[in-house]
Motif scaffolding. Structure first.
Motif: not given
Length: 216
Positions: A12-24
């Motif tokens: 879950t943490v890894w997914f949120l991190f990658l999603a935030a990076l993708g948004t940036v």
């Protein structure tokens, strides 16, 4: 196949991190960079997810069988002194788990859990012979109808989170899930001296399926 519960938080943490990076990347970089990065981000999530995969398998049940408690490669078969519980000579079979292997552990025989103990320790590479006695590890012993089997979960340089789910007095069936080591490491199995070892060094084994030894 399913994902093990030990991966719930980290995935879950890894997914949120990658999603935030993708948004940036989407809002603050050229569009081509975002689309080039998508498969990398997706691949990064799958890389972590495969650490926690659990395949559906039938148990290779046999009263005289000691089945492998883990996936991996056989790296040690030798007679050695087991000084913690049996305090006598045993045949040691060691299975090394790479980061690509399934990381769950299963009970090698049916019986009653007669001993469990967690040992804090070092984090030497798992193939170092001293890792069996010096590294963080958990010792688990199951007493069957005819024999008693000891096996150890051993942490390595990367694997620093050992989980075990059985306790003394528990009744277990052969192939029950009993633990998990995050990101690979090593399992040592200690057999009676008259055990008929069914594997050789270099063999790849599967938890619940591969017969490590037959015990008289």
């Amino acid at each position: 196949m399913y994902l093990h519960r030990e991966g719930n938080v980290i995935l879950t943490v890894w997914f949120l991190f990658l999603a935030a990076l993708g948004t940036v990347l989407y809002f603050f970089t050229p569009s081509w960079l975002f689309y080039v990065s998508l498969p990398i981000l997706f691949g990064g999530f799958l890389l972590f997810a495969q650490f926690f995969r659990i395949p559906k398998r039938e148990v290779n049940v046999g009263e005289d069988h000691v089945i492998s408690p883990s996936d991996g490669k056989v790296v040690v078969i030798e007679e050695t002194e087991e000084g913690e519980y049996f305090k006598d000579k045993r045949i040691q079979v060691s299975v090394f788990m790479s980061p690509l292997n399934v990381h769950a552990q299963w009970t090698p025989i049916e019986g009653e859990v007669s001993y469990t103990k967690y040992h804090p320790g070092l984090f030497l590479v798992a193939w170092d012979p001293k890792s069996s006695t010096d590294n963080e590890r958990t010792t688990l012993v199951i007493k069957g109808k005819k024999h008693e089997i000891l096996f150890r979960q051993i942490a390595g340089a990367v694997a620093r989170r050992i989980k075990y789910y059985i306790k003394e007095g528990d009744k277990v069936a052969q192939g029950d899930e009993c633990g998990f080591i995050k990101f690979g490491s090593r399992i040592d199995i200690f057999l009676p001296l008259d055990a008929d070892v069914q594997v050789k060094i270099g063999d790849k084994v599967q938890g619940k399926r591969t017969v490590i030894a037959k015990v008289k």
